[in-house]
Design an enzyme around this catalytic site. Sequence first.
Site, PDB file in Angstrom:
ATOM      1  N   CYS A 175      11.481 -38.999 -10.803  1.00  9.39           N
ATOM      2  CA  CYS A 175      10.099 -39.484 -10.848  1.00  9.39           C
ATOM      3  C   CYS A 175       9.580 -39.561  -9.424  1.00  9.39           C
ATOM      4  CB  CYS A 175      10.024 -40.876 -11.469  1.00  9.39           C
ATOM      5  SG  CYS A 175      10.872 -41.020 -13.033  1.00  9.39           S
ATOM      6  N   GLY A 200      -7.522  -9.348   2.980  1.00 14.42           N
ATOM      7  CA  GLY A 200      -8.300  -9.714   4.153  1.00 14.42           C
ATOM      8  C   GLY A 200      -7.473 -10.124   5.350  1.00 14.42           C
ATOM      9  N   TYR A 244      15.401 -34.102 -17.044  1.00 11.58           N
ATOM     10  CA  TYR A 244      13.952 -34.086 -17.129  1.00 11.58           C
ATOM     11  C   TYR A 244      13.322 -34.356 -15.769  1.00 11.58           C
ATOM     12  CZ  TYR A 244      14.068 -39.218 -16.983  1.00 11.58           C
ATOM     13  OH  TYR A 244      14.275 -40.519 -16.596  1.00 11.58           O
ATOM     14  N   MET A 299      -4.821  -8.319   6.830  1.00 15.48           N
ATOM     15  CA  MET A 299      -4.429  -7.217   7.701  1.00 15.48           C
ATOM     16  C   MET A 299      -5.636  -6.334   8.025  1.00 15.48           C
ATOM     17  SD  MET A 299      -1.091  -7.483   8.267  1.00 15.48           S
ATOM     18  CE  MET A 299      -1.338  -9.231   8.498  1.00 15.48           C
ATOM     19  N   ARG A 337      -2.663  -1.847  -6.464  1.00 16.37           N
ATOM     20  CA  ARG A 337      -1.786  -3.007  -6.308  1.00 16.37           C
ATOM     21  C   ARG A 337      -1.978  -3.902  -7.518  1.00 16.37           C
ATOM     22  NH1 ARG A 337      -5.141  -5.746  -1.291  1.00 16.37           N
ATOM     23  NH2 ARG A 337      -7.089  -6.068  -2.393  1.00 16.37           N
ATOM     24  N   SER A 390      17.447 -42.253 -12.639  1.00 18.98           N
ATOM     25  CA  SER A 390      16.175 -41.584 -12.346  1.00 18.98           C
ATOM     26  C   SER A 390      16.002 -41.595 -10.831  1.00 18.98           C
ATOM     27  CB  SER A 390      15.016 -42.314 -13.020  1.00 18.98           C
ATOM     28  OG  SER A 390      13.801 -41.682 -12.704  1.00 18.98           O
ATOM     29  N   ARG A 415      -4.066   2.091   8.010  1.00 22.81           N
ATOM     30  CA  ARG A 415      -4.097   0.843   7.245  1.00 22.81           C
ATOM     31  C   ARG A 415      -2.754   0.138   7.335  1.00 22.81           C
ATOM     32  NH1 ARG A 415      -8.019   1.023   2.790  1.00 22.81           N
ATOM     33  NH2 ARG A 415      -9.236   2.912   2.947  1.00 22.81           N
ATOM     34  N   LYS A 453       0.833  -1.210   0.000  1.00 21.57           N
ATOM     35  CA  LYS A 453       0.000   0.000   0.000  1.00 21.57           C
ATOM     36  C   LYS A 453       0.865   1.257   0.000  1.00 21.57           C
ATOM     37  CE  LYS A 453      -4.281  -1.639   2.197  1.00 21.57           C
ATOM     38  NZ  LYS A 453      -3.955  -3.020   2.636  1.00 21.57           N
ATOM     39  N   HIS A 495     -14.574 -10.047   0.287  1.00 23.63           N
ATOM     40  CA  HIS A 495     -13.500 -10.811   0.920  1.00 23.63           C
ATOM     41  C   HIS A 495     -13.473 -12.254   0.428  1.00 23.63           C
ATOM     42  CE1 HIS A 495     -11.912 -13.370   4.238  1.00 23.63           C
ATOM     43  NE2 HIS A 495     -10.962 -12.458   4.233  1.00 23.63           N
TER      44      HIS A 495
END
Length: 894
Positions: free
Chosen positions: A847, A109, A867, A111, A341, A776, A100, A31, A457
């Site tokens: 994997c 929502g 990969y 703060m 923002r 792998s 604020r 802000k 909100h």
Amino acid sequence: MSEERIVYMFDEVDPSKFKTTSELKEFFGGKGAGLANMTSLGLPIPYGFVIPCKHSLHYAEHHEMPSALKDQVKESIAKLEKKSGYVFGDINKPLLLSVRSGAPVSMPGMMDTVLNLGMSKAIAEKMAESNERFAWDSWRRFIMSYSDIVKETGREPYDEIMEDYKEKKGKKLDIELSAAEMKELGDLYLIEYKKLLSTEFPEDPWVQLFGAINAVFVSWDSERAVAYRKMNKIPNYGTAVNVMRMVFGNLNDDSGTGVLFTRSPMDGEKKIMGEFLINAQGEDVVAGVRTPMSMDDLQKERPEIVEEIFGLANKLEDHYKDMQDCEFTVENKKLFFLQTRVGKRTASAAVKIAIDMMDEQYIDEKTAVLRVAPEKIEELLHKRISPTERKSPIVKGFNASPGAVFGKAVFDCGRAIEMKKAGEKVILVRKETKPEDFPGMIASIGILTSRGGKTCHAAVVARGIGLPAIVGAGDLEIDEEAGIAKVSGEVVFKEGSIISIDGLAGNVYVGEVDVVDPEITAEFQRYLELCDKYRKLGVRTNADTPQMASDAIKNGAEGIGLCRTERMFNAEERLPKVVDMIVAESLEEREKALNVLLPLQKGDFKGIFKTMNGKPVTVRLLDPPLHEFLPDYKTMLIEFTELRVKGDHGDRFKELEFMIRKYEELKEENAMLGHRGVRLGNTNPEIYKMQARALIEALIESQNDGIDVHLEIMLPLVSHVNEFTRLVSILKPLASEIMASANFTPKNTIKWGTMIEIPRAALTSNEIAKHAEFFSFGTNDLTQMTYGFSRDDVESKFLMKYIDEIEPPIMKDNPFEHLDPNGVGKLVAISVKDGRSTRPNLKVGVCGETGGDPDSILLYHKYGLNYVSCSPFRVPVARVAAAHAAILDEQGKL
């Protein structure tokens, strides 16, 4: 030595002195950075000052404000008085403030904000002489917000007073209350304040101001803020405090308050959209107390002000080169911007905005790639309601966040958390959500509210965390205490009822509905192709069937990184044949059973090769212990005991007696560390020989049919190089013999490699690499053995308590989902380095669950893997994450 500067007026901040917007935000919060930028751009903003983020961390550590803060705040108030012409605490020309918070990262929502600060009853009475209703409305709002935020009473007691009062007066909306009624409400609020806190409401404006600053500092470590930071992995930046002169949207009918997005946060359309409430303050829009009008409707009524709003909003988008979320207030026809923002958006909107802004030459290709967070891609893969669904919705609301889900309706946040822990899927149903509801929201799979618009909100939070949500379903009468929901006075569902919500269309259904899988749109495909242009990591899939392989190719997989042959054994019609192989009493019997399985395995491989034509296929030979394929031991034992008690010693009794004996022969105390993988292959090579024969015969037949096969054979669970070399010495000559007898030469060289899933294998990878052509990493087993965690047990027993319940948490992340750089990550790094020191061209992949995890992929790129391999439906996530990794690495930010 000069005193440290703690407080900065908005026009004393020079944004150009910071290298990036991110640095500006880290110092002054989101802000504060926005207000400084808007000031430098010449936008109309209420004058004020900011206390940087680091001072809230000082407060958290020392439990007191910095010593010079109060004096500097008083100096800044004097500057504000001079600039505005109003005086703090003065009855005739009172300077009223908003206080604020503002963290560097947008935390909707999370703060808290205090409005109308500086009022007293005497000031309200004086203000009432010129604008009675406005004065008493502002006064009662201030009492409630100060009590709620600074004194942490919550606003519910005051909401109850308001609801009871309106019912008593026969009025539905706050706006319908007269000035005298607002004054009476203020008196009721003062009584409630004393009742709740056993003290009078503070009339001293300085007590109010420092109380509010203190509350902002404290709010950084509130339960909901900590929960949000934890879930989103936001560092402990601290929060700034922004103090500025109040401007009043509730002054009269030429006043109002609104929010806007410079592009649609739902679909990314290039059109300013937002909502506006006449004669209201900002909290009314966010809380969803009244239904606002759209910007289109406002333009029809007040075109001049909308033209000014649009001009300034476009100026901000031009400056930031990104979609903006702005708050603004009109005070007696004069426009003020209060905040800007970067706007939160759905994944589909993020993709469209990134591509559009690239086409509009706002940003380059690499910036466009980085504009879509990899984890947001999952949002595009959500299911939706089937177009053939015939069930009619019971009600419709605003489509706040996409996705179709069904679950049990829950009206209480605490109950939602309890039911999630019990494994239930719940949809949180509320009149409206408030910041303190956040823990209950993240415990749910969807959110439904009867109040609010697309910027309330519930909508903003749901979009931010990817939860399907519907808000503002006004025809739904929700009784949270009774746990029921009505439409037209009739109960339509209760606590525990199954309901379905469609966050894309805004429809609510009772019961379960048919859903269909998502599609990759042409626009999304373009974005993915852009990611493919920059990524260096390959992306394969874990697939055990031709259908899984086909699904993965549609999602952009470049091959199969893990084909688990044991999954092929589990089909209902095959399992008896596998059991015959396992319980064989001699090698001859086992080979006979294996010969029955061979054509089935060969058929599976041929189907996969055909689907993956031209792409590599890594096939892992049998990994799990054999007893896992046998019937359930306890079930057999119960049936056997019942037959013995009855004296029935017939064929079934003998069959069970034999199977129980075989199970007990094979059963191990810790099967995951037992006779499995290459250990089983070395002691019973006939099993791996059958699988190798099936693979080679499938290769021969497939290549002869014109299929381009790239086969890689993986031997699992190697801990010693000799386990690998012995099996290769058996299987490789067998493969050559089969091919020679068929007078066959493979078009592509068959590769033989292993899965590194035991710490010893990682630490001796230089030895293994002399013989293996690829590695792998199996991160599931490697994590189990590195931590000494049994994956089947720890997640349900204690691991999630380590992460979510114990304070401070013992562990930050689940190591089975996110690669631990100090554990498995180090083993991977060592193994890659040592393996390649022996075999420079060694191909290395991974994997496991971490194969599709965006954070883990950053590390895999850093370690130099070739990969990653993940489930078919996470392939797009991996493609995006791999592109992010390559670009961030190139920019020196990895």
